[in-house]
Design a protein around this motif. Sequence first.
Motif, PDB file in Angstrom:
ATOM      1  N   ALA A 263      71.262  20.339  10.763  1.00 57.61           N
ATOM      2  CA  ALA A 263      69.876  20.779  10.657  1.00 57.61           C
ATOM      3  C   ALA A 263      69.783  21.983   9.738  1.00 57.61           C
ATOM      4  N   ALA A 264      68.897  21.898   8.755  1.00 60.90           N
ATOM      5  CA  ALA A 264      68.664  22.991   7.813  1.00 60.90           C
ATOM      6  C   ALA A 264      67.506  23.851   8.288  1.00 60.90           C
ATOM      7  N   SER A 265      67.553  25.130   7.912  1.00 58.08           N
ATOM      8  CA  SER A 265      66.546  26.077   8.394  1.00 58.08           C
ATOM      9  C   SER A 265      65.247  25.995   7.609  1.00 58.08           C
ATOM     10  N   ARG A 266      65.244  25.228   6.517  1.00 60.72           N
ATOM     11  CA  ARG A 266      64.007  25.055   5.761  1.00 60.72           C
ATOM     12  C   ARG A 266      63.977  23.659   5.171  1.00 60.72           C
ATOM     13  N   SER A 267      62.878  23.343   4.526  1.00 56.39           N
ATOM     14  CA  SER A 267      62.691  22.005   4.008  1.00 56.39           C
ATOM     15  C   SER A 267      63.827  21.603   3.074  1.00 56.39           C
ATOM     16  N   ILE A 268      64.373  20.420   3.315  1.00 56.52           N
ATOM     17  CA  ILE A 268      65.476  19.968   2.463  1.00 56.52           C
ATOM     18  C   ILE A 268      64.974  19.401   1.132  1.00 56.52           C
ATOM     19  N   PHE A 269      63.658  19.291   0.970  1.00 56.01           N
ATOM     20  CA  PHE A 269      63.136  18.829  -0.319  1.00 56.01           C
ATOM     21  C   PHE A 269      63.457  19.820  -1.425  1.00 56.01           C
ATOM     22  N   ALA A 270      63.712  21.081  -1.044  1.00 52.76           N
ATOM     23  CA  ALA A 270      64.033  22.101  -2.041  1.00 52.76           C
ATOM     24  C   ALA A 270      65.522  22.152  -2.340  1.00 52.76           C
ATOM     25  N   ILE A 271      66.294  21.278  -1.710  1.00 51.81           N
ATOM     26  CA  ILE A 271      67.740  21.267  -1.868  1.00 51.81           C
ATOM     27  C   ILE A 271      68.137  20.087  -2.745  1.00 51.81           C
ATOM     28  N   ALA A 272      69.071  20.318  -3.660  1.00 54.94           N
ATOM     29  CA  ALA A 272      69.466  19.260  -4.590  1.00 54.94           C
ATOM     30  C   ALA A 272      70.379  18.235  -3.914  1.00 54.94           C
ATOM     31  N   THR A 273      71.452  18.731  -3.324  1.00 56.22           N
ATOM     32  CA  THR A 273      72.383  17.825  -2.656  1.00 56.22           C
ATOM     33  C   THR A 273      72.839  18.434  -1.343  1.00 56.22           C
ATOM     34  N   MET A 274      73.174  17.566  -0.406  1.00 58.45           N
ATOM     35  CA  MET A 274      73.784  17.985   0.847  1.00 58.45           C
ATOM     36  C   MET A 274      74.965  17.066   1.105  1.00 58.45           C
ATOM     37  N   GLY A 275      75.933  17.596   1.819  1.00 57.19           N
ATOM     38  CA  GLY A 275      77.114  16.774   2.030  1.00 57.19           C
ATOM     39  C   GLY A 275      77.884  17.180   3.262  1.00 57.19           C
ATOM     40  N   TRP A 276      78.866  16.339   3.570  1.00 56.50           N
ATOM     41  CA  TRP A 276      79.793  16.591   4.660  1.00 56.50           C
ATOM     42  C   TRP A 276      81.197  16.722   4.081  1.00 56.50           C
ATOM     43  N   TYR A 277      81.873  17.783   4.499  1.00 58.41           N
ATOM     44  CA  TYR A 277      83.265  18.002   4.147  1.00 58.41           C
ATOM     45  C   TYR A 277      84.063  18.041   5.447  1.00 58.41           C
ATOM     46  N   ARG A 278      85.361  17.905   5.333  1.00 63.94           N
ATOM     47  CA  ARG A 278      86.210  18.048   6.518  1.00 63.94           C
ATOM     48  C   ARG A 278      87.500  18.751   6.150  1.00 63.94           C
TER      49      ARG A 278
END
Length: 116
Positions: free
Chosen positions: A23-38
């Motif tokens: 969950a992001a603290s603000r709108s993800i429309f303003a974010i270019a990419t999101m991802g999962w790392y391990r």
Amino acid sequence: QVQLVESGGGLVQPGGSLRLSCAASRSIFAIATMGWYRQAPGKQRELVARIFISGDSTSYAVSVKGRFTIFRDSAKNTIYLQMNSLKPEDTAVYYCNSYSAGRIYWGQGTQVTVSS
């Protein structure tokens, strides 16, 4: 700034499934990419899956392709990682990541353990 909070980790048997949430603290429309790392003990952090928020294009590590799915719910400012057919080698701390305008943010991580 963006705060990212992961949840959904735990202990699961080989062949089982888990769904991670970020969950992001603000709108993800303003974010270019999101991802999962391990990151597994003694190993470097590696990219597992990534989603481009505009257009929904996704990419996956070869080791998880066909088993894991990354998707988003923009109304909830959340991305997910659906993990199926889990293997012991998937055991790691999973981190959520966001990138936009040259800034990278990380969540605190959630432990996934695959063991019988």
